[in-house]
Structures are given as C-alpha cells and as structure tokens.
Design a protein around this motif. Structure first.
Motif, PDB file in Angstrom:
ATOM      1  N   ASP A  13       0.812  -1.210   0.000  1.00 43.99           N
ATOM      2  CA  ASP A  13       0.000   0.000   0.000  1.00 43.99           C
ATOM      3  C   ASP A  13       0.850   1.265   0.000  1.00 43.99           C
ATOM      4  O   ASP A  13       0.395   2.334   0.410  1.00 43.99           O
ATOM      5  N   GLY A  14       2.086   1.163  -0.481  1.00 42.37           N
ATOM      6  CA  GLY A  14       2.859   2.355  -0.805  1.00 42.37           C
ATOM      7  C   GLY A  14       3.616   3.010   0.319  1.00 42.37           C
ATOM      8  O   GLY A  14       3.998   4.181   0.202  1.00 42.37           O
ATOM      9  N   CYS A  15       3.904   2.275   1.395  1.00 43.42           N
ATOM     10  CA  CYS A  15       4.624   2.857   2.532  1.00 43.42           C
ATOM     11  C   CYS A  15       6.015   2.228   2.654  1.00 43.42           C
ATOM     12  O   CYS A  15       6.207   1.052   2.361  1.00 43.42           O
ATOM     13  N   GLY A  21       7.382   5.072  11.935  1.00 48.48           N
ATOM     14  CA  GLY A  21       8.606   5.349  11.188  1.00 48.48           C
ATOM     15  C   GLY A  21       9.562   4.183  11.121  1.00 48.48           C
ATOM     16  O   GLY A  21      10.718   4.339  10.705  1.00 48.48           O
ATOM     17  N   ASN A  22       9.101   2.979  11.487  1.00 47.85           N
ATOM     18  CA  ASN A  22       9.964   1.799  11.523  1.00 47.85           C
ATOM     19  C   ASN A  22       9.885   1.028  10.204  1.00 47.85           C
ATOM     20  O   ASN A  22       8.868   0.392   9.918  1.00 47.85           O
ATOM     21  N   PRO A  23      10.960   1.026   9.394  1.00 45.46           N
ATOM     22  CA  PRO A  23      10.931   0.270   8.133  1.00 45.46           C
ATOM     23  C   PRO A  23      11.048  -1.229   8.333  1.00 45.46           C
ATOM     24  O   PRO A  23      10.791  -1.992   7.403  1.00 45.46           O
ATOM     25  N   LEU A  24      11.421  -1.672   9.544  1.00 45.07           N
ATOM     26  CA  LEU A  24      11.558  -3.108   9.798  1.00 45.07           C
ATOM     27  C   LEU A  24      10.206  -3.817   9.841  1.00 45.07           C
ATOM     28  O   LEU A  24      10.160  -5.041   9.955  1.00 45.07           O
ATOM     29  N   ALA A  25       9.118  -3.057   9.722  1.00 47.65           N
ATOM     30  CA  ALA A  25       7.798  -3.668   9.594  1.00 47.65           C
ATOM     31  C   ALA A  25       7.648  -4.361   8.251  1.00 47.65           C
ATOM     32  O   ALA A  25       6.736  -5.172   8.067  1.00 47.65           O
ATOM     33  N   GLY A 169      -1.632  -0.395   6.137  1.00 46.41           N
ATOM     34  CA  GLY A 169      -2.842   0.334   6.488  1.00 46.41           C
ATOM     35  C   GLY A 169      -2.569   1.785   6.819  1.00 46.41           C
ATOM     36  O   GLY A 169      -3.304   2.679   6.400  1.00 46.41           O
ATOM     37  N   ASP A 170      -1.498   2.035   7.541  1.00 49.52           N
ATOM     38  CA  ASP A 170      -1.085   3.394   7.902  1.00 49.52           C
ATOM     39  C   ASP A 170       0.423   3.379   8.011  1.00 49.52           C
ATOM     40  O   ASP A 170       1.010   2.406   8.506  1.00 49.52           O
ATOM     41  N   GLY A 171       1.053   4.418   7.524  1.00 47.38           N
ATOM     42  CA  GLY A 171       2.511   4.440   7.570  1.00 47.38           C
ATOM     43  C   GLY A 171       3.083   5.638   6.864  1.00 47.38           C
ATOM     44  O   GLY A 171       2.361   6.568   6.489  1.00 47.38           O
ATOM     45  N   VAL A 172       4.391   5.635   6.690  1.00 50.39           N
ATOM     46  CA  VAL A 172       5.108   6.720   6.020  1.00 50.39           C
ATOM     47  C   VAL A 172       5.089   6.453   4.523  1.00 50.39           C
ATOM     48  O   VAL A 172       5.635   5.457   4.049  1.00 50.39           O
ATOM     49  N   ARG A 173       4.461   7.329   3.773  1.00 52.81           N
ATOM     50  CA  ARG A 173       4.333   7.137   2.339  1.00 52.81           C
ATOM     51  C   ARG A 173       5.687   7.265   1.656  1.00 52.81           C
ATOM     52  O   ARG A 173       6.488   8.142   1.984  1.00 52.81           O
TER      53      ARG A 173
END
Length: 210
Positions: A13-15, A21-25, A169-173
């Motif tokens: 979904d584009g994040c 702010g954790n990219p390890l997700a 679902g929600d995150g840093v685009r």
C-alpha cells in the motif's frame, strides 16, 4: 551520462515504514539483502540523506568483521551472512555523499574519510554536475525525503523498488511527488515472497498535486 538510481523497499500500500517510522515492519529478507548488494556493487557513489547516513554508518561498517554468531541458525544470524558482509565491505570502500545542513561528519565516524557533505540547497546542482561528469551509477538507499526532492527536479533516472507482501494500512508514504514511470523489469527471488520492480523515470509531474 551516469544514472541516479533509488533502491528502496515499499509495502503493497505504498509505505516504506509503519506509522512509527519503523521500516523493519517490511519483509527485509535475504532477497532484499541480495538486491542491495547487486545495487551497491554496480555503483561508484552512494548518495544519502543525513538520517539514513547516521543510521547506516552506525551499523554497516562493523558487519564485515563481526564475529560469527554462536548459533548460525538463529534468525538474527542473517545479519552476518556473506551477502551482508559483502555489503559492509563495499559500503566501507565506496565514496559516500551526504545531503545535509547539519555540518560535517564527525571525525570518529567510521566513514569520515570516505564521505563528503553537500548542503541541501546545493544538492540538485551537485547531482546534475555529477551525472554529466562522472562514471558509474549513483545509488540511493533509504533517504526518502532527499530523493523525493531530486525526483521532483527530474534528477532521478531509475527506481528499484523491493515490494514487501505487507499491507500496513497506515505508515510513512514512500512518494511525496508524482511521476510518470516505465517498467524496466519485474524480478522474483527464489524462496522469497518479495518482488523487485524496476522503473525508468520518464518525467516528474510537477503540474499535479502530490
């Protein structure tokens, strides 16, 4: 003319990171590691924003010679794989350019001798000049805010996006500016649910709202 290539991971979904702010997700697996090694091995310069540089330079310099893990089958042992050790060695050797207004790199930073700092206001002109006069690719890892600015200026040539099979679902685009792209390649990796999409940037879309 040399190319400027962005190499980032992104969710379906584009994040590029979760809401904290954790990219390890995202699924940073062995395929992600191999794609990063391929990219940095083909480059002559790594271009980074300051936050990415500070994070990378506190981690990557020490992977090459870190002791072997006690349990080679433990999940954390992947950080010390031969691929990641090769990334570390290449990072340590390759020239790095940091776009930042926070001053120079401290002398005790492991990459101090191989890093040049360019002020944010001069980044576009530095990249334009480097594209005309240098040899070999300029690769960008992380550094989302910095490369989005360069994308809007028409200075990014390719986007190599490792797509994680994750919906946050929600995150840093990942993208802050629109652009028109043309697909170069779709790459799959054995044993990984990730897919790498490689695009050529046709033109920024500065006439459209981001």
């Amino acid at each position: 003319m040399r190319k400027v290539i962005v190499n980032n991971i992104v969710s379906l979904d584009g994040c590029y990171a979760d809401a904290t702010g954790n990219p390890l997700a995202l699924n940073m697996d062995a395929a992600f590691d191999q794609a990063n090694l391929d990219s940095i091995s083909a480059a002559d310069v790594v271009l980074l924003g300051r936050d990415s540089f500070d994070g990378f330079s506190s981690y990557w310099p020490f992977i090459a010679d870190a002791p072997e893990p006690d349990d080679p089958d433990a999940p954390e042992a992947r950080a010390l794989s031969e691929v990641n050790r090769a990334i570390s060695r290449r990072y340590n050797a390759i020239p790095k350019v940091v776009v930042s207004d926070r001053g120079g790199v401290p002398s005790d930073n492991a990459w101090a001798q191989t890093t040049t700092v360019v002020p944010r206001g001069a980044a576009a002109s530095w990249v334009a000049d480097a594209k005309r006069n240098g040899d070999g690719d300029i690769v960008i890892f992380g550094s989302r805010r910095m490369w989005n600015g360069l994308l809007g200026d028409g200075l990014i040539d390719e986007l190599h996006l490792m797509v994680s099979p994750t919906v946050l679902g929600d995150g840093v685009r990942l993208f802050g500016v629109p652009a028109d792209l043309d697909r170069i390649e779709c790459r799959r990796y054995d044993g990984s649910p990730n897919v790498q999409l490689r695009y050529r940037v046709l033109a920024p879309r500065s006439d459209r709202a981001s």
